[in-house]
Scaffold this motif. Structure first.
Motif, mmCIF file in Angstrom:
data_model
loop_
_atom_site.group_PDB
_atom_site.id
_atom_site.type_symbol
_atom_site.label_atom_id
_atom_site.label_comp_id
_atom_site.label_asym_id
_atom_site.label_seq_id
_atom_site.Cartn_x
_atom_site.Cartn_y
_atom_site.Cartn_z
ATOM 1 N N UNK A 79 48.472 18.547 93.537
ATOM 2 C CA UNK A 79 47.392 17.952 92.748
ATOM 3 C C UNK A 79 47.869 17.608 91.342
ATOM 4 N N UNK A 80 48.726 18.469 90.777
ATOM 5 C CA UNK A 80 49.239 18.237 89.429
ATOM 6 C C UNK A 80 50.035 16.963 89.279
ATOM 7 N N UNK A 81 50.533 16.440 90.385
ATOM 8 C CA UNK A 81 51.302 15.192 90.352
ATOM 9 C C UNK A 81 50.410 13.963 90.232
ATOM 10 N N UNK A 82 49.105 14.119 90.502
ATOM 11 C CA UNK A 82 48.202 12.972 90.531
ATOM 12 C C UNK A 82 47.158 12.981 89.423
ATOM 13 N N UNK A 83 47.014 14.092 88.689
ATOM 14 C CA UNK A 83 45.965 14.179 87.673
ATOM 15 C C UNK A 83 46.581 14.227 86.276
ATOM 16 N N UNK A 84 45.733 14.014 85.282
ATOM 17 C CA UNK A 84 46.196 14.040 83.895
ATOM 18 C C UNK A 84 46.016 15.413 83.265
ATOM 19 N N UNK A 85 44.889 16.021 83.556
ATOM 20 C CA UNK A 85 44.640 17.370 83.036
ATOM 21 C C UNK A 85 44.051 18.226 84.138
#
Length: 419
Positions: free
Chosen positions: A156-162
């Motif tokens: 998920x961290x690869x696709x979101x900003x925060x």
């Protein structure tokens, strides 16, 4: 079909309003040929410093939840209207709102249904569809689900900003009182995992030219204030530690809004939210992050509650008369920004301007400082010579008399509930 979608939107947007940790800035995600761009403007849920009003779609995936947290409107025992979006519905809503220029980003959270991994899997599907299928490059803030697997959090961290995960109550004792099924460890674990991933990618960037983008705007957390009896020193001690241990971008302090009458442990409906206290906590947070203060200077075992009538910098100055007055023509930047009424930009102006000569009162007044407050704690080139300065009790009285203090009319009685 559209009527049902609108009904879901109304229910799930309303349920998301209690989460205040949705403002953000600092994303470095750039447009690579798709729709939207989060790399230039800070996305937040309010007005920016330059007056722009920016907005984001702020919703829950569902308000169904397996937990029964006493402070939460979506707790499983609460008799509220329930709803749940499908993955496709959230993607469709986001893109339709974005194309119509209604929003500049997405804030997505969820109640926990079935299990943490089951919920996190659906949130992950949404952000992947937005990025890979819709080629959406706008801002995304995703709530991490406590207890979800490291593999899903990493992806998920690869696709979101925060990313953010709520601490809920400031202390473990308070959390157990309101939500016996939860613990702080389930929050610390993903915060630590994400921080380690961010730091690891920073190290790799020294060796690899093209590295993946991973939570570029960092992570944050939120604490509910006023629902449990923690004092301000306990609250800020937790925040201070979390900033140091997990490199958080922000800690949010959300004054508890009474939503029920059926729990004797909580402030009851009709009790005013502790808005002034919330504001003082944010001011303290700002002093710790940007003004070089240490926590024990503002709060400590001998001074555990913030003064609700005056801001924490002024309160600190009144308790340390031996450090004042400050000669603005000689003092360094670190001391000048500690003068009540002087901000960082004004302090920089003073440092620059005094290169061309000694500064007088009329010049300092034009530098954006709150002079009526600052004059008690500084001397300029033409300040009148005095054999002694007024006592700090008199200074406090003068400042309060010359300002219309919000604290005089908005003071909350929530603190008295725990006396």
């Amino acid at each position: 079909m559209m009527d049902r979608l609108e009904e879901k939107l109304k229910i799930l947007a309303d349920a998301a309003k209690y989460d205040v940790s949705c403002s953000s800035s600092g994303s470095k995600r750039k447009n690579s040929g798709g729709i939207g761009d989060a790399s230039y403007s800070g996305i937040c849920h309010t007005y920016t410093e330059d007056g722009r009003c920016v907005s984001l779609l702020k919703i829950l995936l569902t308000n169904h939840c397996i937990y029964d947290c006493a402070f939460c409107v979506s707790r499983k025992s609460n008799d509220v209207q329930r709803a749940a979006f499908t993955v496709e519905e959230v993607v469709k809503l986001t893109m339709n709102f974005y194309r119509r220029n209604y929003i500049e980003g997405l804030f997505l959270s969820s109640g926990i249904f079935k299990s943490a991994d089951y919920t996190m899997e659906r949130l992950l599907k949404i952000v992947k569809k937005l990025r890979l299928e819709e080629r959406y490059n706008g801002y995304i803030h995703l709530k991490t689900i406590p207890g979800a697997s490291d593999e899903m959090i990493r992806e998920a961290g690869l696709y979101v900003d925060r990313m953010s995960i709520n601490l809920e109550m400031p202390t473990e004792k308070g959390l157990k009182l309101m939500a016996p099924e939860k613990d702080h460890e389930s929050v610390k674990k993903p915060l630590n995992f994400i921080n380690q991933e961010i730091q690891s990618l920073k190290q790799e960037s020294k060796l690899i030219k093209h590295k993946p983008t991973f939570v570029p705007a960092g992570q944050s957390t939120q604490m509910v204030i006023g629902a449990t009896p923690e004092n301000d020193f306990e609250i800020m001690s937790v925040a201070y530690k979390f900033y140091k241990d997990y490199n958080l971008k922000r800690v949010y302090y959300s004054g508890y809004i009474p939503i029920q009458n059926d729990n004797s442990l909580l402030p009851q409906i009709g009790t005013k939210p502790p808005l002034v206290r919330e504001n003082r906590l944010y001011q303290t947070d700002w002093l710790l992050r940007f003004y070089g203060f240490q926590l024990n200077e503002i709060l400590n075992p001998n001074f555990q509650e913030l003064d609700l009538e005056i801001d924490p910098k002024l309160s600190w100055a009144l308790r340390n008369p031996q450090l004042f007055p400050v000669d603005i023509n000689k003092a360094d930047y670190k001391m000048i920004i500690r003068i009540p009424g002087v901000g960082r930009q004004s302090a920089l102006k003073i440092i620059q301007a005094r290169k061309f000569g000694r500064l007088h009162e009329y010049q300092v007044k034009k530098m954006g400082i709150a002079f009526n407050r600052a004059r008690h704690f500084m001397v300029c080139a033409d300040s009148p010579f005095q054999l002694g300065f007024a006592t700090m009790e008199n200074v406090r009285a003068q400042i309060l008399n010359k300002s219309v203090s919000k604290a005089k009319t908005v003071l909350s009685n929530q603190l008295n509930l725990f006396a």
